[in-house]
Design a protein around this motif. Sequence first.
Motif, PDB file in Angstrom:
ATOM      1  N   ALA A 104       0.833  -1.193   0.000  1.00 31.11           N
ATOM      2  CA  ALA A 104       0.000   0.000   0.000  1.00 31.11           C
ATOM      3  C   ALA A 104       0.873   1.250   0.000  1.00 31.11           C
ATOM      4  O   ALA A 104       1.760   1.389   0.840  1.00 31.11           O
ATOM      5  CB  ALA A 104      -0.917   0.007   1.215  1.00 31.11           C
ATOM      6  N   VAL A 105       0.633   2.127  -0.957  1.00 33.90           N
ATOM      7  CA  VAL A 105       1.438   3.347  -1.091  1.00 33.90           C
ATOM      8  C   VAL A 105       1.385   4.162   0.200  1.00 33.90           C
ATOM      9  O   VAL A 105       2.403   4.688   0.657  1.00 33.90           O
ATOM     10  CB  VAL A 105       0.978   4.187  -2.306  1.00 33.90           C
ATOM     11  CG1 VAL A 105       1.654   5.549  -2.334  1.00 33.90           C
ATOM     12  CG2 VAL A 105       1.247   3.429  -3.593  1.00 33.90           C
ATOM     13  N   ARG A 106       0.221   4.239   0.807  1.00 35.25           N
ATOM     14  CA  ARG A 106       0.081   5.006   2.044  1.00 35.25           C
ATOM     15  C   ARG A 106       1.010   4.469   3.127  1.00 35.25           C
ATOM     16  O   ARG A 106       1.668   5.219   3.841  1.00 35.25           O
ATOM     17  CB  ARG A 106      -1.371   4.978   2.510  1.00 35.25           C
ATOM     18  CG  ARG A 106      -1.640   5.857   3.732  1.00 35.25           C
ATOM     19  CD  ARG A 106      -3.056   5.713   4.243  1.00 35.25           C
ATOM     20  NE  ARG A 106      -3.112   4.430   4.958  1.00 35.25           N
ATOM     21  CZ  ARG A 106      -4.046   3.508   4.786  1.00 35.25           C
ATOM     22  NH1 ARG A 106      -5.044   3.696   3.975  1.00 35.25           N
ATOM     23  NH2 ARG A 106      -4.004   2.386   5.458  1.00 35.25           N
ATOM     24  N   GLU A 107       1.081   3.154   3.252  1.00 33.97           N
ATOM     25  CA  GLU A 107       1.943   2.534   4.258  1.00 33.97           C
ATOM     26  C   GLU A 107       3.418   2.734   3.907  1.00 33.97           C
ATOM     27  O   GLU A 107       4.238   3.001   4.782  1.00 33.97           O
ATOM     28  CB  GLU A 107       1.625   1.044   4.379  1.00 33.97           C
ATOM     29  CG  GLU A 107       2.147   0.403   5.634  1.00 33.97           C
ATOM     30  CD  GLU A 107       1.404   0.833   6.888  1.00 33.97           C
ATOM     31  OE1 GLU A 107       2.042   1.455   7.768  1.00 33.97           O
ATOM     32  OE2 GLU A 107       0.215   0.543   7.005  1.00 33.97           O
ATOM     33  N   THR A 111       2.124  -7.356  16.737  1.00 33.48           N
ATOM     34  CA  THR A 111       2.554  -8.730  16.471  1.00 33.48           C
ATOM     35  C   THR A 111       3.903  -8.749  15.773  1.00 33.48           C
ATOM     36  O   THR A 111       4.768  -9.577  16.108  1.00 33.48           O
ATOM     37  CB  THR A 111       1.490  -9.470  15.636  1.00 33.48           C
ATOM     38  OG1 THR A 111       0.273  -9.481  16.375  1.00 33.48           O
ATOM     39  CG2 THR A 111       1.911 -10.893  15.322  1.00 33.48           C
ATOM     40  N   ALA A 112       4.122  -7.851  14.819  1.00 29.41           N
ATOM     41  CA  ALA A 112       5.414  -7.798  14.123  1.00 29.41           C
ATOM     42  C   ALA A 112       6.542  -7.483  15.107  1.00 29.41           C
ATOM     43  O   ALA A 112       7.620  -8.089  15.043  1.00 29.41           O
ATOM     44  CB  ALA A 112       5.371  -6.777  12.998  1.00 29.41           C
ATOM     45  N   LEU A 145       3.763  -5.082   8.591  1.00 30.78           N
ATOM     46  CA  LEU A 145       2.626  -4.313   9.107  1.00 30.78           C
ATOM     47  C   LEU A 145       1.317  -4.765   8.484  1.00 30.78           C
ATOM     48  O   LEU A 145       0.308  -4.914   9.179  1.00 30.78           O
ATOM     49  CB  LEU A 145       2.839  -2.819   8.866  1.00 30.78           C
ATOM     50  CG  LEU A 145       3.925  -2.159   9.705  1.00 30.78           C
ATOM     51  CD1 LEU A 145       4.191  -0.742   9.212  1.00 30.78           C
ATOM     52  CD2 LEU A 145       3.543  -2.163  11.182  1.00 30.78           C
ATOM     53  N   GLU A 146       1.331  -4.980   7.176  1.00 23.25           N
ATOM     54  CA  GLU A 146       0.103  -5.377   6.498  1.00 23.25           C
ATOM     55  C   GLU A 146      -0.306  -6.803   6.836  1.00 23.25           C
ATOM     56  O   GLU A 146      -1.487  -7.113   6.908  1.00 23.25           O
ATOM     57  CB  GLU A 146       0.250  -5.183   4.996  1.00 23.25           C
ATOM     58  CG  GLU A 146       0.308  -3.706   4.629  1.00 23.25           C
ATOM     59  CD  GLU A 146       0.412  -3.432   3.137  1.00 23.25           C
ATOM     60  OE1 GLU A 146       0.654  -4.370   2.353  1.00 23.25           O
ATOM     61  OE2 GLU A 146       0.252  -2.266   2.770  1.00 23.25           O
ATOM     62  N   ALA A 147       0.660  -7.682   7.073  1.00 20.17           N
ATOM     63  CA  ALA A 147       0.344  -9.082   7.353  1.00 20.17           C
ATOM     64  C   ALA A 147       0.011  -9.338   8.829  1.00 20.17           C
ATOM     65  O   ALA A 147      -0.859 -10.143   9.134  1.00 20.17           O
ATOM     66  CB  ALA A 147       1.510  -9.976   6.935  1.00 20.17           C
TER      67      ALA A 147
END
Length: 148
Positions: free
Chosen positions: A59-62, A124-125, A117-119
């Motif tokens: 994601a570009v935002r991320e 958790t990461a 972050l996305e996963a």
Amino acid sequence: MVDAVWRATDLTRAYLAQDRAQVAACLTDLDTGRLERVLAWLILTHDELFDALGEPSMAVREVEAVAALAPPEVEFATTTALHRVAAEETGLTKAVESLAPLDRVHAIAICTVVMQLEAFGRATALKQLDDETAGYERMGYPRPYTIN
């Protein structure tokens, strides 16, 4: 190589923890050879995560949010390269090949953090990374430098 593993891990953790000062401090005063070893470990980590997740989106935002933590002198180059990856214009390897060694290190770290972050989400990461570093210490590989 132990130093490179720790620096790569600490850089990833600093990005995940949104700690701009630590992001900048992780690679201070490293020569090109040491940066290349850090990069090699980051690539191994990235590729292992990529294989585990399949082909995750970027994601570009991320990307922009994580890249904003990079030192100002590398933020533009890394963001530009990762925008190309997020837009699926090119793969990560091609996008970063013309970057300076320091920029490549940050770009791969940022890409890895965005995938984490996305996963998994931030908490958790971070826990997974803390468990990993505890494992290094249990195996007899303490951090060879002091972090602030």
